[in-house]
Design an enzyme around this catalytic site. Sequence first.
Site, PDB file in Angstrom:
ATOM      1  N   GLN A 110       0.851  -1.196   0.000  1.00  0.00           N
ATOM      2  CA  GLN A 110       0.000   0.000   0.000  1.00  0.00           C
ATOM      3  C   GLN A 110       0.887   1.247   0.000  1.00  0.00           C
ATOM      4  O   GLN A 110       0.396   2.355  -0.111  1.00  0.00           O
ATOM      5  CB  GLN A 110      -0.888   0.014   1.247  1.00  0.00           C
ATOM      6  N   HIS A 128      -1.499   1.596  -4.160  1.00  0.00           N
ATOM      7  CA  HIS A 128      -1.867   3.008  -3.992  1.00  0.00           C
ATOM      8  C   HIS A 128      -0.938   3.944  -4.757  1.00  0.00           C
ATOM      9  O   HIS A 128      -0.805   5.113  -4.416  1.00  0.00           O
ATOM     10  CB  HIS A 128      -1.880   3.368  -2.495  1.00  0.00           C
ATOM     11  N   CYS A 167       0.069  19.913 -22.217  1.00  0.00           N
ATOM     12  CA  CYS A 167      -1.255  20.562 -22.261  1.00  0.00           C
ATOM     13  C   CYS A 167      -1.389  21.682 -21.245  1.00  0.00           C
ATOM     14  O   CYS A 167      -2.448  22.206 -21.022  1.00  0.00           O
ATOM     15  CB  CYS A 167      -2.338  19.509 -21.971  1.00  0.00           C
ATOM     16  N   ALA A 248       8.543  -4.655  12.198  1.00  0.00           N
ATOM     17  CA  ALA A 248       8.977  -5.325  10.960  1.00  0.00           C
ATOM     18  C   ALA A 248      10.470  -5.636  10.990  1.00  0.00           C
ATOM     19  O   ALA A 248      10.888  -6.762  10.686  1.00  0.00           O
ATOM     20  CB  ALA A 248       8.645  -4.417   9.774  1.00  0.00           C
TER      21      ALA A 248
END
Length: 257
Positions: A110, A128, A167, A248
């Site tokens: 994510q 994401h 653009c 982690a």
Amino acid sequence: MRRLDEEPRPMDLHDAAKLLGQARHVVVFTGAGISAESGVPTFRDALTGLWSRFDAQALATPQAFEEDPALVWGWYEWRRQLAQRVRPNHGHLAVARMAAHAPELTVLTQNVDDLHERAGSSSVTHLHGSLFAPRCATCTRAAELPDSAEEQPDDGRRVPPPHCRYCDGLIRPGVVWFGEALPQEALEAAAVAASTCDVLLTVGTSGLVYPAAEIPRLAARYGAAVIQVNPQPTPLDPVARVNLHGTAAEVLPALVS
Ligand code: BV8
């Protein structure tokens, strides 16, 4: 021999390592927590310092960019340059090493940083988007990353976004904002991986943001063993067969021999 009335022993690191060692296809599903020990604030803490007066969920929206493009672009530039300055931690490196052991391993993240890739994980699916894929908000063409040598956007400083060279539309961050659809290809790849894996390791996510938060639940519904690594309890606790309450960078290296 365990007495019948004894509480079953909670499954632990050893059980998790065994499940991973026997797995044919492992999915590693990560959230902002895996980058925390690299020094990247988690999403809900991403508004530190001068950003703390904003709500991440309000700032990470098309409406906020519409209203004040320089504020939103400044926040993402600050986060992008922070991500470039830090290094993958032992958690990211352990995930990269897992690929050498599991016959098949899919990384679904994510996160919008590139720390999994810099740790050596090859095929990473970003649900994401990414801080490193800016695009035109009007014609959607990819845009170059601004030259980071320029002055670092200070914490909380507004930075006017560049204009598109095709653009003249405004360049926006290549992330998925709240209220925007996730990239179809990434979502489909994630659903296929979750429904065909035999172990899903979820690391450092609060499990609050949908449809990504559905991924571990989908894996469990298809019979995969879910292992969760998070120092805090989350709504994914009941979905996990093993809940490892640690960080982690501490836990993941112990799961990879
Ligand atoms: C959409 C990019 C529809 C931007 C992000 C049901 C179904 C579908 C949608 C919804 C739904 N219900 C509600 C919604 C709407 C919304 C949503 O989910 N809202 C929530 C808040 C209720 N979802 C959406 O808007 C999604 N879009 O559905 O569109 C649609 C469909 C078709 C057509 C048009 C529209 C889009 C969601 C994506 C939003 N973008 N990121 C950016 O980064 O700025 S999400 C954002 O939150 C982060 O990127 C992150 O991915 C996500 C979740 O955060 P976590 O990663 O979990 O991080 P968090 O800080 O929350 O938690 C960190 C965890 O780590 C904690 O648990 C902590 O304990 C732990 N931790 C801390 N340190 C450590 C640690 N763990 C391990 N080690 C450590 N050291």
